[in-house]
Design a protein around this motif. Structure first.
Motif: not given
Length: 354
Positions: A172-185
């Motif tokens: 859960e912590r990993l998926l939440a981290r990936l969901e919060a990661a901005p899709d930016a260069p």
């Protein structure tokens, strides 16, 4: 003879009837393999001591690992069956640290699916000695790995997601981290050589040793690895796929139909591992069988189908499955199929006296 003594005799007879070698590993074993394979969480439960050289040993916490190590050391690679019934030792919050465990380990069998059926039959027969219905939770490590291989994501994230499979909170912590990661260069990172030079200069100026603890090279590599991961964006559609899959749980046939529907909607080829699970259902008889897509023992050497048999209050009475990776992790030079399970004898007795 008391009822408990009679049940013990019947369990002894069941263990002997499997036709395998009765394994009796030493009570005192090297501790390092348990820390290497099972991690600190399991390590905290070991009963430890040290010899005159400072090497750590532990009282036998289970049977599988020493059985497999001895099999590899023998070097025959021939099909082998081992059974056991005897004491193991683990730290517990309450209750004694010594209790009995019984089990079966089938190694290098010509048909791994038939071997797993024998493991299921052994576990069900043990529960029947105690007059207990088998309430079975199945998991599919191979099924999840097949999904992970086909899911759209940067390759760097696959082993990290796999490592957390079965660890609900960590996943859960990993998926939440990936969901919060901005899709930016991301900003361009310095080269490894430049980074090592900079870390070295900072450590020297701070009076830190370059050889004790982590070296500048290790610090630089860890930093670059973390930056590469942060830059590797996992698509939102993939994260939803993972969440939808891990949420599937319930009656095995209904749950597998949900997995099939999810696979169809994402154009994933999961037919082979789903069929593997279905093939074993006949061997489970009329037991109540659930499939939990997020279930796996918290050990990454399990490979195909895994299971738990539980009591009325959810206590695990028997657990096991296919663990083909363990033998290679312990030094085997080629893949060797393995299946097995362990029974918690004290829990079986407690279940019928509750």
């Amino acid at each position: 003879m008391t009822n408990a003594a009679m049940r013990r005799a019947q369990l002894e007879a069941l263990v002997e009837a499997q036709g395998g070698c009765r394994a009796t590993p030493p009570l005192l074993l090297p501790a390092d393999p348990y820390f290497d394979l099972a991690g600190e969480e399991f390590g905290r439960r070991l009963l430890l001591t040290a010899d005159l050289t400072g090497a750590e040993h532990c009282l036998r916490p289970e049977f599988t690992l020493p059985i497999v190590r001895d099999y590899i050391a023998d070097g025959t690679r021939q099909p082998a069956a081992f059974t056991y019934l005897g004491p193991i030792f683990r730290q517990r919050e309450t209750g004694p640290a010594e209790f009995d465990q019984a089990g079966i380990e089938l190694l290098a069998q010509p048909d791994g699916e038939v071997a797993l059926d024998q493991v299921f039959t052994f576990a069900r027969a043990a529960l029947s000695i105690y007059g207990l219905p088998a309430r079975i939770r199945l998991g599919g490590v191979g099924l999840f790995e097949a999904l992970l291989v086909q899911a759209d994501m940067p390759a760097a994230w696959r082993p990290r997601i796999r490592h957390r499979f079965g660890h609900t909170e960590a996943m859960e912590r990993l998926l939440a981290r990936l969901e919060a990661a901005p899709d930016a260069p991301r900003q361009e990172q310095p080269s490894r050589d430049v980074l090592i030079e900079d870390v070295t200069a900072r450590m020297v100026s701070s009076g830190l040793s370059l050889s004790e603890g982590r070296t500048p090279e290790e610090i630089a590599d860890r930093y670059l690895e973390q930056q590469a991961l942060d830059a590797a964006h996992v698509p939102a559609k993939t994260l939803k796929l993972l969440r939808d899959y891990l949420a599937i749980s319930g009656d095995v046939l209904s749950a597998l139909r949900q997995v099939e529907a999810l696979a169809d909607s994402h154009k994933l080829m999961l037919g082979a591992p789903i069929r593997a699970i279905r093939r074993h259902l006949d061997k489970l008889g009329e037991a109540r069988v659930d499939f939990d897509a997020g279930f796996s023992p918290r050990l990454d050497y399990y490979t195909g189908i895994v299971f738990e048999m539980t009591g009325r209050n959810g206590d695990v009475l028997a657990s096991g499955g296919q663990y083909d990776r363990l033998l290679e992790r312990l030094g085997a030079t080629a893949p060797i199929a393995a299946s097995g399970c362990a029974l918690w004898v004290d829990r079986l007795e407690a279940e019928i006296s509750a």
